[in-house]
Structures are given as C-alpha cells and as structure tokens.
Design a protein around this motif. Sequence first.
Motif, mmCIF file in Angstrom:
data_model
loop_
_atom_site.group_PDB
_atom_site.id
_atom_site.type_symbol
_atom_site.label_atom_id
_atom_site.label_comp_id
_atom_site.label_asym_id
_atom_site.label_seq_id
_atom_site.Cartn_x
_atom_site.Cartn_y
_atom_site.Cartn_z
ATOM 1 N N ASP A 179 -3.144 -2.183 6.944
ATOM 2 C CA ASP A 179 -2.401 -1.007 7.410
ATOM 3 C C ASP A 179 -1.180 -1.398 8.239
ATOM 4 O O ASP A 179 -0.855 -0.753 9.238
ATOM 5 N N GLY A 180 -0.515 -2.487 7.859
ATOM 6 C CA GLY A 180 0.701 -2.915 8.535
ATOM 7 C C GLY A 180 0.497 -3.760 9.777
ATOM 8 O O GLY A 180 1.455 -4.079 10.467
ATOM 9 N N LYS A 227 0.854 -1.181 0.000
ATOM 10 C CA LYS A 227 0.000 0.000 0.000
ATOM 11 C C LYS A 227 0.895 1.239 0.000
ATOM 12 O O LYS A 227 1.890 1.289 0.705
ATOM 13 N N ASN A 228 0.538 2.229 -0.784
ATOM 14 C CA ASN A 228 1.320 3.463 -0.902
ATOM 15 C C ASN A 228 2.746 3.195 -1.347
ATOM 16 O O ASN A 228 3.651 3.927 -0.989
ATOM 17 N N THR A 239 8.111 -7.010 7.730
ATOM 18 C CA THR A 239 8.466 -5.600 7.820
ATOM 19 C C THR A 239 7.727 -4.857 6.722
ATOM 20 O O THR A 239 7.793 -5.249 5.558
ATOM 21 N N VAL A 240 7.017 -3.808 7.100
ATOM 22 C CA VAL A 240 6.265 -2.985 6.157
ATOM 23 C C VAL A 240 6.920 -1.613 6.143
ATOM 24 O O VAL A 240 6.902 -0.913 7.150
ATOM 25 N N GLY A 241 7.523 -1.272 5.007
ATOM 26 C CA GLY A 241 8.324 -0.055 4.964
ATOM 27 C C GLY A 241 9.501 -0.246 5.905
ATOM 28 O O GLY A 241 10.261 -1.203 5.767
ATOM 29 N N ALA A 242 9.614 0.617 6.907
ATOM 30 C CA ALA A 242 10.680 0.473 7.903
ATOM 31 C C ALA A 242 10.162 -0.075 9.229
ATOM 32 O O ALA A 242 10.928 -0.218 10.178
ATOM 33 N N SER A 243 8.870 -0.417 9.289
ATOM 34 C CA SER A 243 8.255 -0.824 10.552
ATOM 35 C C SER A 243 8.008 -2.327 10.612
ATOM 36 O O SER A 243 7.376 -2.892 9.714
ATOM 37 N N GLN A 281 4.790 0.973 -0.329
ATOM 38 C CA GLN A 281 5.687 0.488 0.718
ATOM 39 C C GLN A 281 6.188 -0.907 0.389
ATOM 40 O O GLN A 281 5.437 -1.754 -0.100
ATOM 41 N N ARG A 282 7.429 -1.127 0.686
ATOM 42 C CA ARG A 282 8.022 -2.441 0.480
ATOM 43 C C ARG A 282 7.693 -3.337 1.671
ATOM 44 O O ARG A 282 7.736 -2.908 2.822
ATOM 45 N N VAL A 283 7.355 -4.592 1.382
ATOM 46 C CA VAL A 283 7.045 -5.573 2.421
ATOM 47 C C VAL A 283 8.075 -6.691 2.326
ATOM 48 O O VAL A 283 8.297 -7.251 1.260
#
Length: 125
Positions: free
Chosen positions: A97-98, A2-3, A45-49, A5-7
Amino acid sequence: MKNGQRVIVRLSDKAVQTPGKSGTEYWGGDDNEVPRQLLDHISVTVGASPAIVPYSAFADLGDVRFASLVATGTGFELKISGGDTASSYEARLIFRDGFLIEKIVRLLEMPDERNEIAKYNFPRR
C-alpha cells in the motif's frame, strides 16, 4: 502497480573511498571485502506520493549488479542483486500500500543459513 498506479524507483551509488579488507564490518552479505560501490540513495514514488525508504534499508548494500520491480497482490517488491561470487546477495524491499514494510537480504551461497530481516512501520497518511 496496485490500482494502476505508476511506480518510479531511482537508485544511486557512490564509490567507496577506501576499498580493501575489513575483518570487522559486514557489507551486503560479505564479511571480508569492502565493496567498490555502495548504494547511497533510493527514492520510490507511488502514484504522486513519495514512499519513505530509510537509509538503513540500503546502506549495507554494495556492488549492485541488477535491480527489478515485481508486482505483488498488495504492492510490489524491489529486488536488488549484488556482491561478487561467494558474497553475492539478493535484497528484497517489500512495499505494501505504498509503504516499505520489510527488507530481506539473503546470501546467495547459503540462502537458508544466512539472512537478515528488518521490519518497518511508518505512520499512515
């Protein structure tokens, strides 16, 4: 996903030390045979989270054959297929949403008759 973001998903499994018959335990849709391998870790990991994936979301999944990541309108699904013949299953870990929000495990031989659904609710950042 989503948006843009790298997963990143990492799965690891371990050998079961005492394989054999078990009439009282259930493993990945199979109620008679202990699997040869069990998942022992999933990290997402979704984005940096990092996303929280509790042990209960995968501890009963054994003899994994295939895993894939599928984008959805609000997040993604991690699909895990495993088991053998009549004990084959598909597990879907659904992230929105992560956050992991649901796990659905279906026995492929009788997908409409035997399934397990778990809901997750984690504090938002």
